[in-house]
Design a protein around this motif. Structure first.
Motif, short mmCIF file in Angstrom:
data_model
loop_
_atom_site.label_atom_id
_atom_site.label_comp_id
_atom_site.label_asym_id
_atom_site.label_seq_id
_atom_site.Cartn_x
_atom_site.Cartn_y
_atom_site.Cartn_z
N ASP A 25 50.18 10.63 12.10
CA ASP A 25 49.14 11.66 12.18
C ASP A 25 48.61 11.89 10.76
N PHE A 26 47.38 11.42 10.51
CA PHE A 26 46.82 11.51 9.17
C PHE A 26 46.47 12.94 8.78
N ARG A 27 46.29 13.81 9.74
CA ARG A 27 45.99 15.20 9.42
C ARG A 27 47.24 15.95 9.00
N GLN A 28 48.33 15.72 9.73
CA GLN A 28 49.58 16.44 9.49
C GLN A 28 50.52 15.70 8.54
N GLN A 29 50.21 14.44 8.25
CA GLN A 29 51.06 13.60 7.39
C GLN A 29 52.49 13.54 7.91
N ARG A 30 52.59 13.17 9.18
CA ARG A 30 53.89 13.01 9.81
C ARG A 30 53.69 12.18 11.09
N TYR A 31 54.80 11.84 11.72
CA TYR A 31 54.68 11.11 12.98
C TYR A 31 53.87 11.94 13.98
N HIS A 32 53.03 11.26 14.74
CA HIS A 32 52.21 11.95 15.72
C HIS A 32 53.09 12.55 16.81
N GLY A 33 52.56 13.57 17.47
CA GLY A 33 53.33 14.27 18.50
C GLY A 33 53.80 13.37 19.62
N TRP A 34 52.98 12.37 20.01
CA TRP A 34 53.41 11.50 21.11
C TRP A 34 54.64 10.69 20.74
N VAL A 35 54.76 10.34 19.45
CA VAL A 35 55.91 9.57 18.97
C VAL A 35 57.18 10.40 19.11
N VAL A 36 57.08 11.67 18.74
CA VAL A 36 58.23 12.57 18.85
C VAL A 36 58.57 12.82 20.32
N GLN A 37 57.56 13.03 21.14
CA GLN A 37 57.81 13.30 22.56
C GLN A 37 58.50 12.12 23.24
N GLU A 38 58.14 10.91 22.85
CA GLU A 38 58.77 9.71 23.41
C GLU A 38 60.10 9.38 22.72
N LYS A 39 60.44 10.15 21.69
CA LYS A 39 61.66 9.95 20.90
C LYS A 39 61.67 8.61 20.17
N TYR A 70 48.87 10.93 27.06
CA TYR A 70 48.68 11.44 25.70
C TYR A 70 47.21 11.59 25.29
N GLY A 71 46.31 11.45 26.23
CA GLY A 71 44.93 11.76 25.91
C GLY A 71 44.07 10.53 25.77
N PRO A 72 42.75 10.71 25.73
CA PRO A 72 41.83 9.59 25.64
C PRO A 72 41.96 8.84 24.32
N SER A 97 42.72 8.02 18.39
CA SER A 97 42.28 7.17 17.30
C SER A 97 41.85 7.99 16.09
N VAL A 98 41.15 9.09 16.33
CA VAL A 98 40.73 9.95 15.22
C VAL A 98 41.95 10.55 14.53
N GLN A 99 42.91 11.02 15.31
CA GLN A 99 44.09 11.67 14.74
C GLN A 99 44.98 10.70 13.97
N THR A 100 45.06 9.45 14.42
CA THR A 100 45.95 8.47 13.80
C THR A 100 45.22 7.46 12.94
N TYR A 133 56.16 1.28 22.57
CA TYR A 133 56.06 2.03 23.84
C TYR A 133 56.17 1.06 25.01
N ARG A 134 55.52 -0.09 24.90
CA ARG A 134 55.60 -1.08 25.96
C ARG A 134 57.04 -1.56 26.16
N VAL A 135 57.74 -1.81 25.06
CA VAL A 135 59.14 -2.26 25.16
C VAL A 135 59.97 -1.21 25.89
N LYS A 136 59.73 0.08 25.61
CA LYS A 136 60.51 1.14 26.23
C LYS A 136 60.39 1.10 27.75
N TYR A 137 59.17 0.86 28.24
CA TYR A 137 58.96 0.96 29.69
C TYR A 137 58.91 -0.40 30.40
#
Length: 474
Positions: free
Chosen positions: A187-201, A116-118, A123-126, A141-145
């Protein structure tokens, strides 16, 4: 017998678990404090004893509902953040309430950031510095894997404040003050869950988001209660100030961490600010609060022990040290050298590399001189930390003119005098709020239970001038 209408507030910290009753003027009319021993999680690490906490909350609520002199009309909760309680399909907790200080395995971190990137970008996005398990999204995320059997049982991941509410209402809810607390989820820019959260369900395990003034109507015996959804403690502590002051201000909330909060600074976080331990919270109204953290309370605690051992005095002797401007001038005019810091011998306090831990105590002839140097070093770091959030880009909002300090350091005459010197263009005030975190949770649901206006005297203030002393001590 006329009963006093009250709101009950559960204020759950890492160490102390408190229950307060506030009357309609927001005076504390009853309180109870408990301390629990920690349990251990499935890895053998210390963790919150969730069963004990849950039983205590249920028992304590039943106790206050039975008090003959009070009529409990509403209940709300504040609690430490960065902690999930996992709820299974049977509506009961599964697994452990993992400690946010728990180490995060390096393979998990490596896997996450490769996908999901550096860390800097995320950190800036969230608005979340990379803090390991303190980023509660990474813990899930750790619990999932790392713990797939446990993950398969989870229906909801509830932040601790919302779990406390869930115990009473049975309704799973999510709240922005918890989501916006360095979770890496939002995601503080979009005011919603960040994309990685959605991708991981992981968003599928989140409860519906409600505003912090939302309540549920719950019947307990003969009592009909308005029950709030709970708030993250740092955001709750800001509410009395937002309710009392309209003009821009910065609040330095002092304790183990000294957190500078500016709810009027809407500038996005930069990568540089994140490196200096800046982050963003969300207010109970969903607005960003730029904040910076300094480990100054911890540093003070460690160094007064060191001073006591060196000078052969009581640990709390600093409480009797008054501000001495002559000592300050002496130290400023002829700075004492510092020794080369030894790697790993002190906590990281701020971006300023010089801390009192680097100083040779044999150079100080008296305890008083050494303690003044300690406070000079701490305030030098506080200046840097607070400046990060104090100013914002020019706009329609007037600049910050007032700086409030609450908590332990607000009673320290040397800290407050030096702080006033460090910010000559800003009014510096020592502020006192009785149980600010619990009070904030009560104010969040004020319209639902209290027909009276919010009092104007919630906060006691004392103006501090450069070099002037204030009574009391840390």
């Amino acid at each position: 017998m006329n009963k006093t209408p009250v709101v009950a507030i559960f204020d759950v910290g890492k160490t102390n678990k408190k229950l307060f009753l506030f009357d309609r003027q927001y005076a504390v009319v009853w309180e109870r404090t408990e301390r629990f021993d920690e349990a251990t999680d499935d890895d053998g690490d210390p963790c919150e004893d969730l069963d004990h906490l849950s039983r205590w909350l249920e028992t304590a609520l039943a106790e206050v509902l039975a008090l003959p002199q009070f009529e409990v009309q509403a209940v709300n909760f504040s609690a430490y953040g960065a902690s999930y309680v996992y709820i299974g399909a049977d509506s009961k907790p599964v697994g452990c309430l993992y400690n946010y200080l728990k180490s995060l395995p390096d393979p998990i971190k490596k896997q996450f950031y490769e996908r999901y990137g550096p860390p800097d970008e995320l950190s800036v996005q969230t608005a979340s510095p990379a803090l390991g398990s303190l980023n509660v999204g990474l813990m899930l995320y750790r619990v999932k894997y790392d713990k797939p059997t446990l993950y398969a049982q989870i229906r909801y991941a509830l932040h601790l404040p919302q779990y406390l509410s869930y115990l009473i209402t049975g309704q799973p809810r999510a709240d922005l003050t918890s989501l916006g607390c360095h979770t890496l989820l939002w995601d503080f820019r979009q005011q919603r869950y960040h994309g990685w959260v959605v991708q991981e369900k992981l968003d599928e395990l989140q409860a519906p988001i409600v505003t912090a003034d939302t309540v549920s109507r719950v019947n307990r015996g003969d009592a009909a209660l308005y029950v709030g959804t709970g708030l993250h403690d740092s955001s709750a502590a800001l509410i009395p100030y937002l309710a009392s002051f309209d003009e821009p201000f910065v609040l330095i909330s002092t304790g183990t961490w000294c957190i500078s909060l500016n709810p009027f600074n809407t500038d996005p976080l930069t990568a540089e600010e994140l490196q200096y331990d800046c982050l963003c919270y969300l207010t109970y109204q969903g607005k960003p609060v730029k904040a910076s953290r300094l480990f100054a309370g911890h540093e003070h605690e460690q160094q007064v022990r060191r001073l006591a051992a060196h000078f052969g005095v009581a640990t709390d002797i600093y409480r009797r040290v008054a501000y001495d401007p002559d000592l300050i001038r002496q130290l400023q005019a002829d700075p004492l050298p510092t020794r080369q810091p030894r790697s790993g011998t002190r906590p990281q306090v701020s971006m300023n590399p010089i801390t009192f831990a680097d100083r040779d105590l044999t150079l100080f002839p008296t305890y008083e001189l050494a303690y003044h140097q300690l406070m000079l070093d701490i305030v030098a770091q506080q200046l840097i930390s607070t400046e990060l959030v104090l100013h914002q880009r020019p706009g329609n909002r007037p600049p910050v003119r007032r700086l409030f300090v609450d908590g332990g350091f607000s009673h320290n005459p040397i800290y407050m005098g030096l702080l006033a010197e460090a910010f000559p263009r800003v009014e510096v005030w020592a502020a006192s709020v009785a149980q600010a975190t619990a009070l904030g949770a009560a104010l969040a649901i004020h319209p639902h239970w209290n027909p009276q206006p919010i009092p104007t005297n919630l906060i006691a203030l004392k103006r501090c001038w450069p070099g002037a002393s204030v009574s009391g001590a840390v």
